[in-house]
Write an enzyme that holds these catalytic residues in place. Structure first.
Site, PDB file in Angstrom:
ATOM      1  CG  HIS A  71       0.436   6.496  -0.662  1.00  0.00           C
ATOM      2  ND1 HIS A  71      -0.603   7.198  -1.228  1.00  0.00           N
ATOM      3  CD2 HIS A  71      -0.059   5.933   0.473  1.00  0.00           C
ATOM      4  CE1 HIS A  71      -1.687   7.066  -0.472  1.00  0.00           C
ATOM      5  NE2 HIS A  71      -1.385   6.299   0.561  1.00  0.00           N
TER       6      HIS A  71
ATOM      7  CG  HIS B  94       0.335   9.005  -7.064  1.00  0.00           C
ATOM      8  ND1 HIS B  94      -0.769   9.392  -6.336  1.00  0.00           N
ATOM      9  CD2 HIS B  94       0.198   9.613  -8.261  1.00  0.00           C
ATOM     10  CE1 HIS B  94      -1.538  10.166  -7.059  1.00  0.00           C
ATOM     11  NE2 HIS B  94      -0.976  10.321  -8.240  1.00  0.00           N
TER      12      HIS B  94
ATOM     13  CG  HIS C  19      -1.763   1.214   1.364  1.00  0.00           C
ATOM     14  ND1 HIS C  19      -3.102   1.244   1.024  1.00  0.00           N
ATOM     15  CD2 HIS C  19      -1.475   2.467   1.813  1.00  0.00           C
ATOM     16  CE1 HIS C  19      -3.589   2.457   1.246  1.00  0.00           C
ATOM     17  NE2 HIS C  19      -2.618   3.222   1.737  1.00  0.00           N
ATOM     18  CD  GLU C  20       1.505   3.746   3.684  1.00  0.00           C
ATOM     19  OE1 GLU C  20       1.782   4.811   3.088  1.00  0.00           O
ATOM     20  OE2 GLU C  20       0.440   3.585   4.298  1.00  0.00           O
TER      21      GLU C  20
END
Length: 703
Positions: free
Chosen positions: A496, A499, A492-493
């Site tokens: 980020h 991105h 998940h992290e």
């Protein structure tokens, strides 16, 4: 979850006028403070070998001073407003402050100390005042407004036009149209909120640390493995210390057989900031009240209505409608799960009603019975560095062609931090990644991503990005094994981070993750999907001792149990999201006498308390997302973007799955676009239509 470090500065990226910076710094001895000049390290990474606590305050104050001077120069200019002398100059109005605050606020969350806390308290209102000096400056707004009103004739490229529109919208949202007397009231509110949110964060950190449980009788810890016991052992305190994570439920509750111990841990978590010396109830009431007053001053019915203006949801009623569509199915499934767990309790010869501190322990029994899956069976296959390098990084290589090389020559702020350099498929440098994975008392709870250096073609800057987590650290010599939830957090992290790494913007304030809250969680949640992809899973799920791949039988069990406990998971998330919206849809004149009563009523009226043993994922008193970070009236975004990420993965499954072509298309059309186009349109252009909710319901086992 992403940490918004520049809340008080809204979407301004504080970069600076070069002439002002040189003039000011020429009168200062920069050799005594490394923060006052650009780092000489690769990618302008912060030099933690040289940076000391004493450097932060003078550097922050100097950065604030420089930006104020730059903004005043723009506002008071006699020149006709142009894009370059107004918008671009504003975009360049504080490089020093940006550089220093990126490092400082990273440490306030990941590795704080008493000196940093004092500086944080002193600086918070000053940053709020700076924000007001920019966005409530009438002369400056008039110049921006003049350009906005003739934007069609300026012949700007699309990103420059977006930058102009973004600044104009931010000025209006911040209160630029208020009368002078109302602006003074707004400044007061903003300063008070800056001080209160800082106070909340620091009080909660103390509450988390004080809430740690000391167990002196090993029998009370029956059910824990030898490695778990060793990691919790604290010889100096004469027992085993169980630290609190930021969520309501605590990981060890799944394993502990002693019911009284489970209750003790749960209640310490539940009451950590309620009735203790680190009580936050009055702080959160005051924050909510001032936010409501601020919204009323700005012409809105409540804070959520004001806050949602630039999001995909746009209005509170759209968020509540989403809740209404999910709550019945979620609570029904949670009740079925509760009934199943109660049967397991009875089958074990126990005679008590299921309570929140029992849920995870007996749910694990149900999972073992239904799916023959034991968390302890799979943990040996999830060693942290192997998961990172052969899982998280490997998936990124397969999708996007990027490669990774560990760097041990880059200074870090704590010995546990790992650093990697990223490269494009053709060998070009992409950026630096820092991974800080283990819990410690100097770190706030949760997991997040942010930047030390933001990508920008304007300054020829490549990204320097960090992920922070709170995994349990084993004692020296023991393997760093993760739960499957930890594995998902890493994917998940790093979503980020991708991105941010793939950002390809001219202007830093539009770069990478500078998007609405209910879009920013989409890339991160989407990246979770690759954790269980067969090609990825078999590459990283290797036994820490034997090196053998995880057996297919265990993989099948993990996948079959994918919808297990989803009623609980969705209901606890909805409860927290609802609390957030309830706190931020109060009116300025509402009288909240007791925070606990408010919380109970908020859950009762929305029927999110119908399953007794399912508490909110975060209780109001320790809900740092909304009272200490940038997610006020925005926690719903995790559910909003869950719809997007399941829909997006469904597209991948229907179009060839894990391929370089699909990854590149996703990078080009989503991950690299930053905030340069309308987010709804961005998604539709990539997807070929609007997102559908059915893939999310299927993944949750609700359809």
């Amino acid at each position: 979850m992403k940490l918004i470090l520049k809340i008080l500065l809204l979407s301004i990226v504080v970069t600076s006028c070069q002439k002002n910076q040189k003039d000011t710094l020429s009168n200062m001895n920069t050799e005594t403070n490394p923060l006052l000049s650009e780092s000489n390290l690769p990618y302008f990474a912060p030099d933690f070998n040289s940076i000391k606590n004493k450097h932060f305050k003078p550097a922050l104050l100097e950065g604030i001073k420089q930006q104020k001077l730059a903004v005043e120069k723009i506002a008071n200019s006699n020149e006709t407003p142009t894009f370059d002398n107004t918008i671009l100059a504003l975009e360049k109005s504080g490089a020093l402050l940006d550089r220093v605050s990126n490092v400082f606020y990273a440490l306030t969350s990941a590795h704080t100390n008493d000196s940093i806390k004092i500086i944080q308290e002193e600086i918070a209102p000053k940053l709020s005042e700076l924000n007001d000096a920019i966005y409530l400056n009438g002369e400056l707004f008039n110049r921006v407004k003049e350009l906005y009103n003739k934007k069609d004739s300026l012949k700007l490229d699309s990103e420059s036009l977006k930058l102009l529109e973004n600044y104009f919208e931010n000025f209006e949202i911040a209160g630029a149209n208020l009368s002078p007397d109302k602006k003074e009231i707004l400044k007061k509110y903003n300063t008070e909120l800056a001080t209160l949110t800082t106070k909340f964060n620091q009080t909660l950190l103390e509450a988390n640390n004080a809430g740690a449980i000391l167990i002196t009788n090993q029998e009370e810890l029956e059910g824990l493995s030898d490695s778990q016991l060793k990691s919790l052992k604290d010889t100096a305190k004469g027992g085993w210390v169980i630290p609190l994570q930021n969520t309501t439920q605590q990981p060890l509750l799944q394993s502990l057989t002693n019911r009284k111990t489970r209750e003790k841990i749960f209640m310490s978590s539940w009451k950590r900031a309620d009735g203790t010396e680190n009580d936050t109830k009055n702080i959160i009431k005051e924050i909510a009240k001032i936010r409501a007053s601020k919204a009323a001053l700005l012409g809105f019915n409540n804070y959520a209505e004001w806050s949602l203006q630039k999001t995909m949801a746009k209005k509170p009623e759209n968020v509540f409608n989403m809740f209404k569509g999910l709550i019945p199915a979620a609570t029904k499934k949670a009740q079925n799960e509760s009934d199943e767990i109660q049967k397991m309790i009875t089958a074990k010869g126990e005679d008590f009603t299921l309570e929140p501190w029992d849920w995870n322990y007996y749910a694990e029994m149900v999972r073992k019975a239904k799916y023959d899956l034991d968390e302890e069976q799979i943990k040996p296959y999830f060693q942290l560095k192997t998961v990172l390098e052969k899982g998280v990084f490997y998936a990124a290589e397969k999708l996007y062609g990027i490669t990774f090389k560990q760097r041990t020559d880059i200074p870090v702020y704590h010995e546990d931090v790992l650093v990697y350099e990223l490269f494009e498929e053709n060998g070009d440098q992409l950026g630096l990644f820092y991974g800080d994975f283990f819990a410690r008392s100097s770190k706030r709870g949760g997991a997040w991503m942010s930047n030390f250096v933001t990508q920008s073609k304007l300054y020829n800057k490549k990204p320097v990005i960090y992920n922070v987590c709170n995994f349990s650290k084993p004692i020296q010599g023991e393997p760093e094994l993760l739960t499957f939830d930890d594995v998902m957090t890493m994917f998940h992290e790093f979503g980020h981070a991708l991105h941010g790494f793939f950002a390809n913007q001219q202007y830093p304030s539009l770069s990478g993750t500078s998007v609405a809250r209910d879009f920013v969680e989409f890339p991160s949640q989407f990246n979770e999907n690759w954790a269980l992809h067969p090609d990825i899973l078999k590459n990283y799920a290797l036994h820490y001792d034997s090196g053998q791949s995880i057996p297919q039988s265990l993989i099948d069990k993990i996948k079959k149990s994918g919808t297990f406990n989803q009623g609980y998971s969705l209901t606890e998330n909805l409860a927290a999201s609802n609390l957030d919206m309830q706190w931020h849809t109060i009116n300025a004149d509402d009288d909240i006498s007791d925070a606990n009563d408010f919380e109970k009523e908020a859950l009762r009226t929305t029927k999110l308390d119908v399953v007794h043993a399912v508490p909110p994922r975060y209780r109001s008193t320790y809900f740092s997302h909304i009272f200490g970070s940038g997610y006020a009236a925005g926690y719903y975004s995790y559910l909003w973007t869950e719809m997007l990420h399941h829909d997006a993965y469904n597209w991948f499954e229907n179009n060839g799955g894990l391929t370089r072509e699909n990854g590149q298309r996703f990078r080009n059309m989503i991950l690299s676009r930053g905030n340069t186009i309308n987010l709804d349109q961005m998604y539709r252009d990539w997807r070929g239509g609007d997102p559908k909710i059915e893939p999310m319901l299927k993944a949750r086992g609700l359809q």
